[in-house]
Design a protein around this motif. Structure first.
Motif, mmCIF file in Angstrom:
data_model
loop_
_atom_site.group_PDB
_atom_site.id
_atom_site.type_symbol
_atom_site.label_atom_id
_atom_site.label_comp_id
_atom_site.label_asym_id
_atom_site.label_seq_id
_atom_site.Cartn_x
_atom_site.Cartn_y
_atom_site.Cartn_z
ATOM 1 N N ASP A 109 0.869 -1.180 0.000
ATOM 2 C CA ASP A 109 0.000 0.000 0.000
ATOM 3 C C ASP A 109 0.908 1.233 0.000
ATOM 4 N N LYS A 110 1.061 1.847 -1.160
ATOM 5 C CA LYS A 110 1.993 2.970 -1.266
ATOM 6 C C LYS A 110 1.529 4.173 -0.450
ATOM 7 N N TYR A 112 0.075 4.025 2.511
ATOM 8 C CA TYR A 112 0.542 3.778 3.881
ATOM 9 C C TYR A 112 2.044 4.021 3.972
ATOM 10 N N LEU A 113 2.783 3.533 2.989
ATOM 11 C CA LEU A 113 4.238 3.669 3.007
ATOM 12 C C LEU A 113 4.647 5.140 3.022
ATOM 13 N N ALA A 115 2.950 7.636 4.061
ATOM 14 C CA ALA A 115 2.523 8.302 5.291
ATOM 15 C C ALA A 115 3.370 7.897 6.490
ATOM 16 N N ILE A 116 3.837 6.640 6.521
ATOM 17 C CA ILE A 116 4.537 6.151 7.709
ATOM 18 C C ILE A 116 6.015 6.523 7.711
ATOM 19 N N SER A 169 1.237 3.525 14.657
ATOM 20 C CA SER A 169 0.785 2.418 13.815
ATOM 21 C C SER A 169 0.994 1.118 14.581
ATOM 22 N N GLU A 173 -0.952 -3.398 11.102
ATOM 23 C CA GLU A 173 -1.243 -2.429 10.046
ATOM 24 C C GLU A 173 -0.147 -2.442 8.988
ATOM 25 N N ALA A 174 1.094 -2.563 9.437
ATOM 26 C CA ALA A 174 2.197 -2.608 8.480
ATOM 27 C C ALA A 174 2.091 -3.853 7.598
ATOM 28 N N ASP A 176 -0.652 -5.558 6.888
ATOM 29 C CA ASP A 176 -1.803 -5.397 5.993
ATOM 30 C C ASP A 176 -1.479 -4.463 4.830
ATOM 31 N N ALA A 177 -0.487 -3.592 5.023
ATOM 32 C CA ALA A 177 -0.063 -2.688 3.951
ATOM 33 C C ALA A 177 1.055 -3.289 3.107
#
Length: 209
Positions: A109-110, A112-113, A115-116, A169, A173-174, A176-177
């Motif tokens: 999930d780009k 999420y990437l 944002a984190i 996070s 969540e990581a 799942d992304a």
């Protein structure tokens, strides 16, 4: 000659009516009809058969085969610089397998990437016990891994703490992304935290050049 008195007919009829009434009482056909028999009680409907129990939920896929681990699962090591070459090679092969995606793993999930990464960079600067390198958080291994560089203070708990306590996070969540490993890397050690299995952490000597 005296006239004969005539009695009214009604008086003569009275004894006859009385006799008929007595006969009617003795006649069984004149008795009041018996009360109709009460209707039979309804047969209770058969209780519905209990529905068949739902089959148990399918168990998760069996754990993927992994190469030998230099330490039992649950021990993070570390693999020392003086460790035998076989153990050091074992650590390299195992950490590569940790970050290798499987067909059933989520796609990256780009969003999420993107944002984190800045959150982890800020978290590293806050938690660092040394001088934080520039641009400390960066993706690696085809965006399946996030490496967090630090000056000092990388331990087996650091990757999960940076993610959960400071970046807001979690390992789930990581995963799942599509992120499979979060690692910290200081001037002596690198610790690899699996997002698939929170208990799978492996540290080894890796002086940063």
């Amino acid at each position: 000659m005296q006239p004969v008195s005539v009695r009214p007919r009604a008086r003569c009829a009275a004894p006859l009516l009385l006799a008929l009434a007595v006969l009617a009482c003795d006649d069984p056909r004149a008795q009041a009809p018996a009360a109709p028999a009460s209707s039979a009680a309804p047969t209770p409907s058969a209780a519905p058969a209990p529905s068949a129990a739902a089959p148990p939920a399918a168990t998760g896929a069996a754990k993927r085969p992994m190469p030998p681990r230099p330490f039992p699962l649950g021990s993070s090591g570390p693999v020392q610089p003086s460790a035998p070459p076989e153990q050091q090679m074992m650590a390299i092969q195992y950490t590569l397998a940790m970050v290798s995606p499987q067909p059933t793993d989520p796609l990256v999930d780009k969003g999420y990437l993107e944002a984190i990464l800045p959150k982890l960079a800020a978290a590293a600067r806050t938690a660092d016990k040394g001088k934080t390198p520039p641009d400390p958080a960066k993706p690696a291994k085809g965006n399946r891994k996030i490496e967090v560089d630090m000056g000092r203070g990388c331990t087996e708990r650091t990757p999960a703490n940076l993610l959960a306590q400071r970046a807001g996070s979690s390992l789930k969540e990581a995963f799942d992304a599509g992120i499979l490993v979060i690692s910290c890397h200081d001037d002596k050690w690198e610790c690899h935290q699996s997002t698939r299995d929170p208990g799978d952490v492996l540290c080894h000597a890796a002086p940063r050049r």
